[in-house]
Design a protein around this motif. Sequence first.
Motif, PDB file in Angstrom:
ATOM      1  N   ASP A 115       0.840  -1.196   0.000  1.00 39.82           N
ATOM      2  CA  ASP A 115       0.000   0.000   0.000  1.00 39.82           C
ATOM      3  C   ASP A 115       0.882   1.255   0.000  1.00 39.82           C
ATOM      4  N   ALA A 116       0.378   2.307  -0.635  1.00 39.38           N
ATOM      5  CA  ALA A 116       1.024   3.631  -0.603  1.00 39.38           C
ATOM      6  C   ALA A 116       2.494   3.579  -1.014  1.00 39.38           C
ATOM      7  N   SER A 117       2.791   2.907  -2.119  1.00 43.10           N
ATOM      8  CA  SER A 117       4.172   2.740  -2.573  1.00 43.10           C
ATOM      9  C   SER A 117       4.651   3.843  -3.514  1.00 43.10           C
ATOM     10  N   GLU A 139      -6.831  -1.085  -7.274  1.00 44.82           N
ATOM     11  CA  GLU A 139      -5.416  -1.339  -7.048  1.00 44.82           C
ATOM     12  C   GLU A 139      -4.580  -0.066  -7.206  1.00 44.82           C
ATOM     13  N   ARG A 142      -4.983   1.908  -4.150  1.00 44.57           N
ATOM     14  CA  ARG A 142      -4.292   1.277  -3.017  1.00 44.57           C
ATOM     15  C   ARG A 142      -2.804   1.595  -3.000  1.00 44.57           C
ATOM     16  N   VAL A 143      -2.140   1.539  -4.169  1.00 43.14           N
ATOM     17  CA  VAL A 143      -0.678   1.656  -4.177  1.00 43.14           C
ATOM     18  C   VAL A 143      -0.188   3.100  -4.224  1.00 43.14           C
ATOM     19  N   LYS A 145       0.199   6.917  -2.768  1.00 38.22           N
ATOM     20  CA  LYS A 145       0.250   7.497  -1.430  1.00 38.22           C
ATOM     21  C   LYS A 145      -0.902   8.485  -1.226  1.00 38.22           C
ATOM     22  N   LYS A 219      -5.858  11.070  -4.373  1.00 44.42           N
ATOM     23  CA  LYS A 219      -6.203  10.218  -3.222  1.00 44.42           C
ATOM     24  C   LYS A 219      -6.244  11.074  -1.956  1.00 44.42           C
TER      25      LYS A 219
END
Length: 220
Positions: A115-117, A139, A142-143, A145, A219
């Motif tokens: 998450d948050a990559s 997805e 999710r990834v 930030k 986000k």
Amino acid sequence: MGAGAESAAPATLDNVHVKSSYARWAPVYDLVFSLIMRAGRLAAVAAADRPMGRVLDVGVGTGLELPMFDERTRLVGVDLCEPMLRQAQRRVIGKSLRNVDGLLVMDATRLAFPDASFDAVVAPYVLTVVPDPHAMLDELLRVVKPGGEIVLVNHVGAETGIIAKLEAWLGKRSAHLGWRPQFQWSVLGGWIDARPAARLLERRALAPFGLFTLARLKKA
């Protein structure tokens, strides 16, 4: 359902179709699509570029937009089709793109990242390709930030007129083409409305002829 309704239904699109279609497209993809999609790629990169940050390029394909990024932006590209990625790897080597940290075979609906990559995610011309656009968007959300952006470029289908009829005809051949010509804004708009964490920052038509649409999401 009557026979007429069945004949009008779009062909089913799945990962097997997508991989086989783009394996066929890989040798000629740049020649066929680079010019018509260039404005969209430039717009997507301008919105997603994060010098000193980390960006995920989903559906990186042959890597056409990779050289457009600032050399200080760290990039990771993923795609379902290995032959397309081989072309992207040749581009990375040929243009000495040292800011590309990896090119990985990966399903956009099941990203293998925590998450948050990433500071931003860019997905040009991908929503019409994946069998489950909402799963992919989940997805991407999710990834990225919190405070980061998801940048999308896609063709949005016409609702009426000759173009709509042409797209309906092409829609019955989605499995062979490897993408879905009849993609409506409501697919993306409905997903945004149902996700409080996703806010639409911008939606605008792009050249040529407004054929493609840029959407920027933030986000929360």
